[in-house]
Design a protein around this motif. Structure first.
Motif, short mmCIF file in Angstrom:
data_model
loop_
_atom_site.label_atom_id
_atom_site.label_comp_id
_atom_site.label_asym_id
_atom_site.label_seq_id
_atom_site.Cartn_x
_atom_site.Cartn_y
_atom_site.Cartn_z
N GLN A 115 -4.34 -11.14 0.64
CA GLN A 115 -5.69 -11.46 0.20
C GLN A 115 -5.68 -12.89 -0.30
N ASN A 169 -9.98 -12.98 7.18
CA ASN A 169 -9.03 -12.12 7.87
C ASN A 169 -7.69 -12.84 7.90
N ASP A 228 0.84 -1.20 0.00
CA ASP A 228 0.00 0.00 0.00
C ASP A 228 0.87 1.25 0.00
N TYR A 271 2.05 -4.06 3.87
CA TYR A 271 1.64 -5.13 2.95
C TYR A 271 0.43 -5.85 3.51
N ARG A 272 -0.49 -6.20 2.62
CA ARG A 272 -1.70 -6.93 2.98
C ARG A 272 -1.75 -8.25 2.22
N GLY A 278 -4.23 -8.99 8.86
CA GLY A 278 -4.15 -7.54 8.80
C GLY A 278 -2.99 -7.03 7.99
N LEU A 279 -2.35 -6.00 8.50
CA LEU A 279 -1.28 -5.29 7.80
C LEU A 279 0.08 -5.77 8.30
#
Length: 71
Positions: free
Chosen positions: A29, A50, A21, A26-27, A53-54
């Motif tokens: 998915q 979930n 981001d 970083y995320r 998170g980050l």
């Protein structure tokens, strides 16, 4: 600079995507790969989960994605 990387499960049906981001985090998915026999096409759907998170750095996010792909 952000990096987008995908980690695949052994069978290839689960995909964990690491995306950066603007703030440097970083995320993760998760996506599921499905095959539609009637249409003869493979598609991906986003799994609403979930995944921790980050993450503060790419290496930590990558290790988590690899861990999840092993499950």
């Amino acid at each position: 600079m952000t990096r987008n990387t995908r980690v695949f499960s052994h069978c290839g049906s689960r995909i964990f995507e690491i995306s950066g981001d603007e703030q440097g985090g970083y995320r993760l998915q998760e996506f599921a790969r499905k095959y539609d026999a009637e249409e003869e096409v493979t598609y991906e759907i986003k799994v609403m989960s979930n995944l921790g998170g980050l993450f503060g750095d790419f290496d930590t996010a990558l290790k988590e994605a690899e861990r999840l792909a092993q499950q």
